[in-house]
Design an enzyme around this catalytic site. Structure first.
Site: not given
Length: 352
Positions: A219, A257
């Site tokens: 991340d 998304h």
């Protein structure tokens, strides 16, 4: 005929009133979480009176009992809590329902961090810019705060924590279902990278269930900087738009998304470069929109699409056809969708 039309118009008015004040239900829910009402009832092991609930609310020497009663009435009306009036005429007893058990702060599975995050003023502000985005394009979050959400999180430790806690709680809920429904999907893997894995909760659960897997949590640097040490998991900071650590497979939950098609194709191409040719695959846990699907989560899936408009940089929820096009352009011409009993599905995509 006029009577029918008048009735239909009246029903339409009632419906708009309900939608108009939909935010009030969310605010009552937030209030219940902040006051720890479900926790107080739970600590007594059964239904309790309003005065007992009031006594359990911390740091409230001047607590307003009538206010609390009105909040409780709303929560009962929405079936978040139960209310029982004893036959002997005693005080009303308030109890938990299957819904309010998701509002317990210390429960193994809880939606408390998500309730607090989505109803925080920082996250509510961008919703006021949707019509402006329709008229002139742009990113609602940036219009509200002057920068995109990921930049805002990197500069604001409080928001970063609220966001990471919310992502971790939703990950835990979804991962329980994924591990149960997708057991065999991890068997052939020696290594797995969780892209956008936050503080590493998901990859830790996968490695715990499949100890043969070498897990990497990947991340942004400011995210992994706050990640705890997790057995069998390496934390790596970086940018998925530049490169992704190599592994047998890539795992992504509720990542794609958040981004536009153009951004997603870039991420998928980097995934393609990172995985092995023989057993390589991408495991995507994300929503697949379906027409006329009336399962328990269908309404919320549609709300999530608006949520993407409010909070992300061009993100959206996608139909299967939209996923197919995205995967093909990203280097994954074949795929299969595995439906699981939760909001997202599992999309398994292959380079061959």
């Amino acid at each position: 005929m006029e009577t029918k039309e008048a009735q239909a118009l009246l029903e339409g008015q009632a419906e708009i009133w309900q939608h108009l004040f939909g935010f009030a239900d969310s605010m009552a829910l937030k209030c219940a979480v902040e006051l720890r009402i479900a926790d107080i009832i739970n600590s007594h092991g059964g239904p309790i009176t309003l005065c007992q609930i009031a006594a359990g609310i911390d740091n409230s020497p001047s607590l307003d009992i009538p206010y609390l009663a009105r909040i409780m009435r709303s929560l009962v009306r929405k079936k978040i809590l139960t209310a029982h009036n004893p036959s002997d005429g005693g005080d009303t007893l308030y109890g938990l329902t299957p819904a309010s058990k998701w509002l317990l702060h210390d429960a193994e599975l809880s939606l408390v961090p998500m309730v607090l995050m989505e109803n925080h003023p920082w996250q509510l502000a961008p919703w006021h810019y949707l019509s402006q985005c329709v008229k002139e394009g742009g990113i609602a979050f940036k219009k509200a705060h002057g920068c995109e959400m990921w930049d805002f999180a990197s500069k604001n430790p409080e928001f970063n924590k609220i966001f990471n806690d919310a992502m971790a709680c939703s990950a835990k809920i979804v991962m329980g279902v994924v591990l149960e429904e997708y057991k065999n999907g991890f068997d052939c893997l020696g290594s797995l990278v969780d892209v956008g894995g936050g503080t590493g909760g998901m990859i830790a659960e996968i490695v715990k269930a499949h100890p043969h897997i070498k897990g990497t949590n990947f991340d942004l640097p400011h995210v992994v900087a706050t990640a705890p040490i997790r057995k069998g998991v390496s934390h790596v900071g970086g940018n998925m738009f530049e490169s992704i650590p190599t592994a047998d497979a890539i795992f992504m939950k509720w990542v794609l998304h958040d981004w536009s098609d153009e951004h997603c194709i870039k991420i998928l191409k980097n995934c393609r470069k990172a995985i092995s040719e023989k057993i390589g695959k991408v495991i995507i846990v994300d929503i697949v929109l379906e027409k006329d699907n009336n399962d328990l989560f269908d309404e919320t899936r549609m709300v999530f699409d608006l949520l993407m408009m409010a909070h992300t940089s061009g993100g959206k929820e996608r139909t299967e056809l939209e996923w197919k096009k995205l995967l093909e352009e990203g280097g994954f011409p074949s795929y299969k969708i595995i439906k699981i009993p939760t909001m997202p599905s599992i999309i398994e995509a292959y380079p061959l």
